[in-house]
Design an enzyme around this catalytic site. Structure first.
Site, PDB file in Angstrom:
ATOM      1  CB  THR A  24      83.230  49.541  32.682  1.00 21.36           C
ATOM      2  OG1 THR A  24      82.988  48.747  33.819  1.00 21.36           O
ATOM      3  CG2 THR A  24      82.249  50.700  32.660  1.00 21.36           C
ATOM      4  CG  ASP A  70      82.497  42.119  34.880  1.00 24.87           C
ATOM      5  OD1 ASP A  70      81.566  42.865  35.160  1.00 24.87           O
ATOM      6  OD2 ASP A  70      83.519  42.027  35.594  1.00 24.87           O
ATOM      7  CB  THR A 124      88.821  48.940  36.391  1.00 15.08           C
ATOM      8  OG1 THR A 124      87.499  48.757  36.879  1.00 15.08           O
ATOM      9  CG2 THR A 124      88.856  50.019  35.347  1.00 15.08           C
ATOM     10  CB  THR A 163     102.745  44.647  54.178  1.00 14.35           C
ATOM     11  OG1 THR A 163     101.960  45.383  55.120  1.00 14.35           O
ATOM     12  CG2 THR A 163     103.022  45.525  52.969  1.00 14.35           C
TER      13      THR A 163
END
Ligand code: ASP
Length: 347
Positions: A15, A58, A90, A278
């Site tokens: 971005t 991207d 991100t 987990t």
């Protein structure tokens, strides 16, 4: 007097450098000159800055070849720069940070990965601040002139996180990343406040060693109540799979039903490595806490302690990429390579 810090920026997309497509209004990757032209303040830093740009993507399109390119770019320029700033989307940043932390053995220089939630061209962008702060962290040195950060880290808004401990936690907030089981390496406010106890201090041999081969024959299985035997067996029998990250409940618990336990035992006996992590965002696997966890451990499934999912899957790719046998992969999964896990022994 110390020479000016020399920093290499590696632009991969995300971005931070995107612009809006006028016809669809969707954001799409754009070139580095557009990005850098929007950060005139960069000239106020008294650094020597060079850049390498890849075909910007991207980061949803990230794959093993891109990681290879990044690792190679860092290795080939390692001696000529004091630090590296990787600009990245991100969405998969934590996977890239984890993979690079394993691929770059003996790293003794900063590799700071950053990006932004809003494109650099937008008035409220977080990209400018993130880029400038990442450069400052990449240039930071201690009293003896050695780099303050000697590992792969993610800088986002107010925090610097160890790369293989971080997870994207918000699709909206400027503080988009968090490490749930490890303290921030630095807090960013008026100053950049490093946590010297949290930063890597391991004395590593000075020569960078790079491992480019990652093995993609890995997969993940997420447990949920209602997962049927048919579906589970189908996944466990995926052709050519060498390693599976099993996302379990709480402290590493899973169903105690006979068919479930048998299906896992058979898979492990076939030589597939299964790693237990987990689903919880905080805490880790302690399989001796509940009977359900203990039964699972009895099948030969490896406890992943407090590994993030991103670190678990990339560590598997890395270890199988070394060409070692499954038993050795299973053993090394629980030996820290780059500070990615904490071994806690509980009784
Ligand atoms: N989709 C974007 C990417 O990961 C999101 C971002 O950069 O924030 O490339």
């Amino acid at each position: 007097m110390l020479a000016k810090p020399r920093i290499l920026i590696i632009y991969t997309g995300g971005t931070i450098g995107m612009i809006e497509d006028p016809s669809t209004k969707a954001l799409k990757p754009y070139d580095f000159s557009h990005l850098i032209d929007n950060v005139p303040k960069i000239k106020m830093l008294d650094y020597e800055i060079d850049n390498i740009q890849f075909n910007p993507i991207d980061s949803s399109d990230m794959d093993l070849d891109h990681w290879k390119l990044m690792a190679r770019a860092i290795a080939e320029n390692y001696e000529n720069y004091d630090g590296f700033v990787v600009l990245h989307g991100t969405d998969t940043m934590a996977y890239t940070a984890s993979a690079l932390s394993f691929m770059l053995t003996n790293l003794n220089k900063p590799v700071i990965i950053t990006g932004s939630q809003l494109p650099i061209g937008e008035v409220r962008t977080d990209g400018e601040e993130n880029l400038i702060t990442a450069l400052q962290i990449a240039a930071a040195r201690d009293l003896y002139g050695a780099p303050t950060v000697r590992e792969v880290a993610i800088l986002f808004e107010n925090y610097l996180w160890r790369g293989n401990r971080a997870t994207k936690r918000s699709a909206d907030n400027f503080n988009a990343f968090k490490s749930n089981n490890y303290p921030a390496l630095a807090k960013i406010g008026l100053g950049i406040h490093f946590d010297l106890d949290a930063l890597n201090h391991v004395e590593r041999p000075s020569k960078l060693v790079t491992h480019y081969e990652l093995d993609p024959h890995v997969m993940a299985i997420d447990l949920f109540p209602g997962l049927s035997e048919k579906v589970l067996r189908h996944m466990l029998n995926t052709p050519d799979i060498k390693g599976i990250v099993l996302r379990t409940y709480g402290t590493g618990n899973a169903p105690t039903w006979g068919w479930f336990v048998e299906a896992l035992r058979e898979t492990v006996e076939r030589g597939v490595v299964i790693l237990n992590v987990t689903q919880c965002v905080n805490g880790g696997v302690h399989t001796n806490r509940y009977e359900s966890g203990e039964i699972l451990a009895g099948t030969g499934v490896v406890p992943g302690h407090d590994l993030t999912f991103e670190a678990a899957i990339t560590k598997m790719m890395f270890l199988f990429g070394l060409g070692i046998d499954p038993k050795e992969v299973a053993r090394r999964l629980v030996v820290p390579i780059a500070g990615e896990l904490t071994l806690v022994h509980r009784h």
